[in-house]
Enzyme design. Structure first.
Site, mmCIF file in Angstrom:
data_model
loop_
_atom_site.group_PDB
_atom_site.id
_atom_site.type_symbol
_atom_site.label_atom_id
_atom_site.label_comp_id
_atom_site.label_asym_id
_atom_site.label_seq_id
_atom_site.Cartn_x
_atom_site.Cartn_y
_atom_site.Cartn_z
ATOM 1 N N PRO A 2 1.793 8.589 15.428
ATOM 2 C CA PRO A 2 2.418 9.653 14.236
ATOM 3 C C PRO A 2 1.944 11.246 14.323
ATOM 4 O O PRO A 2 0.781 11.343 15.336
ATOM 5 C CB PRO A 2 1.311 9.504 13.273
ATOM 6 C CG PRO A 2 0.686 8.329 13.492
ATOM 7 C CD PRO A 2 0.550 8.006 14.580
ATOM 8 N N GLU A 3 3.062 11.685 15.244
ATOM 9 C CA GLU A 3 3.232 12.800 15.539
ATOM 10 C C GLU A 3 3.566 13.686 14.118
ATOM 11 O O GLU A 3 3.871 13.548 12.956
ATOM 12 C CB GLU A 3 4.179 13.203 17.045
ATOM 13 C CG GLU A 3 3.871 12.591 17.376
ATOM 14 C CD GLU A 3 4.366 12.892 18.917
ATOM 15 O OE1 GLU A 3 5.480 13.565 19.436
ATOM 16 O OE2 GLU A 3 4.494 11.189 19.930
#
Length: 292
Positions: A2-3
DNA sequence: AATTTCTCCTGCAAGC
DNA sequence: TGCTTGCAGGAGAAAT
């Protein structure tokens, strides 16, 4: 992993819990949780046999009504409206899910049971992520002020100013959340490829025209990824709070494509470790700095 | 002070 | 088939 786009997708998919009341909270893995008074870096990184402190009543929003969902970079905040907030880092494999079923799953660490019967679950196989219980808005602002500006709205002159005095590879600087908040390994490689900048170039060598291309690429790519619901890789680790996968991985031009032809010039993309991270770039479009 | 290295953790893929 | 090994990586702490 997750960014910013994935965290924003999670935030949006959590909107249906705004207005719901938290009836009770179950902590299944104390080490995934940090409450006021825990050692620096969180309970999980404490040295020696530190006895975990009990979680103060109300610290995890038990009894509160969820009023707001905010995000800065890769961090998500669930706020009660009275200042208390849950700060969530997804780390590598963290997930926040809304579930109708009470059945527990492997790697569920914290479960919020809502008054309407739904459950919000923090689940994280690799446990690089965690939940921070923040007592007031000052605590949230302190954490977010320590980070750089949100990458979705970074402008070229600000970015250049932040890179100007840094003697690190540009790749390392982009991954540093104190420089810019929200970019991780995937979107760093994608942005550098789009801006035609070699990942090993010194951050301080970024000129005004480079910064213009880079800031523009970061904003454009992150926005496109948000619109696509983020990047769900082949391993399927990421999905939003409702379980939906994101489709941006099909548009990756660099990340995970070493050995494949560059989408711009057909030259074979190469890969190496830069700034302790696997990096992929095009040897023609992204020219190497002299000493690499 | 700035930068790099170490560390945490598990699932998956490749190799035998 | 079942084992071992290697690899993936965000970010705080420790080391340089």
């Amino acid at each position: 992993m997750p960014e910013l786009p994935e965290v924003e997708s999670v935030r949006r998919s959590l909107l249906p819990i705004v207005g719901a009341r938290v009836e009770r909270v179950a902590v299944r893995t104390r080490r995934s949780l940090v409450v006021p008074g825990d050692p620096p870096g969180g309970f999980s990184r404490a040295r020696g046999d530190v006895k975990p402190r009990p979680v103060p009543r109300g610290a995890l929003l038990d009894g509160a009504t969820i009023k707001r969902l905010d995000r800065h970079g890769k961090q998500l905040a669930i706020g009660s409206g009275d200042g208390r907030a849950l700060l969530i880092h997804l780390g590598m494999t963290g997930r926040v899910e809304i579930r109708d079923s009470p059945r527990a799953q492997t790697h569920d660490h914290v479960v919020w049971a809502l008054a309407d019967g739904r459950r919000v679950v923090f689940n994280d196989a690799r446990r690089f992520g965690g939940v921070w219980a923040l007592p007031d808005t000052a605590a949230l602002h302190a954490r977010w002020n320590a980070l750089g500006p949100d990458a979705l709205t970074i402008d070229a002159s600000d970015l250049r100013e932040r890179l100007r005095r840094s003697a690190r590879p540009i790749k390392a600087a982009l991954l540093d959340q104190a420089v810019l908040a929200g970019v991780g390994n995937i979107y760093a490689d994608e942005s550098l490829h789009a801006a035609r900048i070699h990942p090993a170039r010194l951050a301080s060598s970024i000129r005004a025209d480079d910064a213009e291309r880079l800031a523009g690429a970061i904003r454009r790519i992150l926005q496109a990824a948000v619109d696509a619901g983020g990047s769900t890789l082949r391993d399927g680790t990421y999905s939003d709070a409702s379980g939906a996968a994101g489709s941006y991985a099909t548009r990756h031009a660099a990340y995970g494509r070493a050995g494949e032809p560059c989408t711009r010039c057909d030259v074979t993309l190469v890969s190496d470790v830069i700034a302790q991270r696997t990096s992929v770039w095009c040897p023609r479009c992204q020219r190497a700095p002299r000493c690499v």
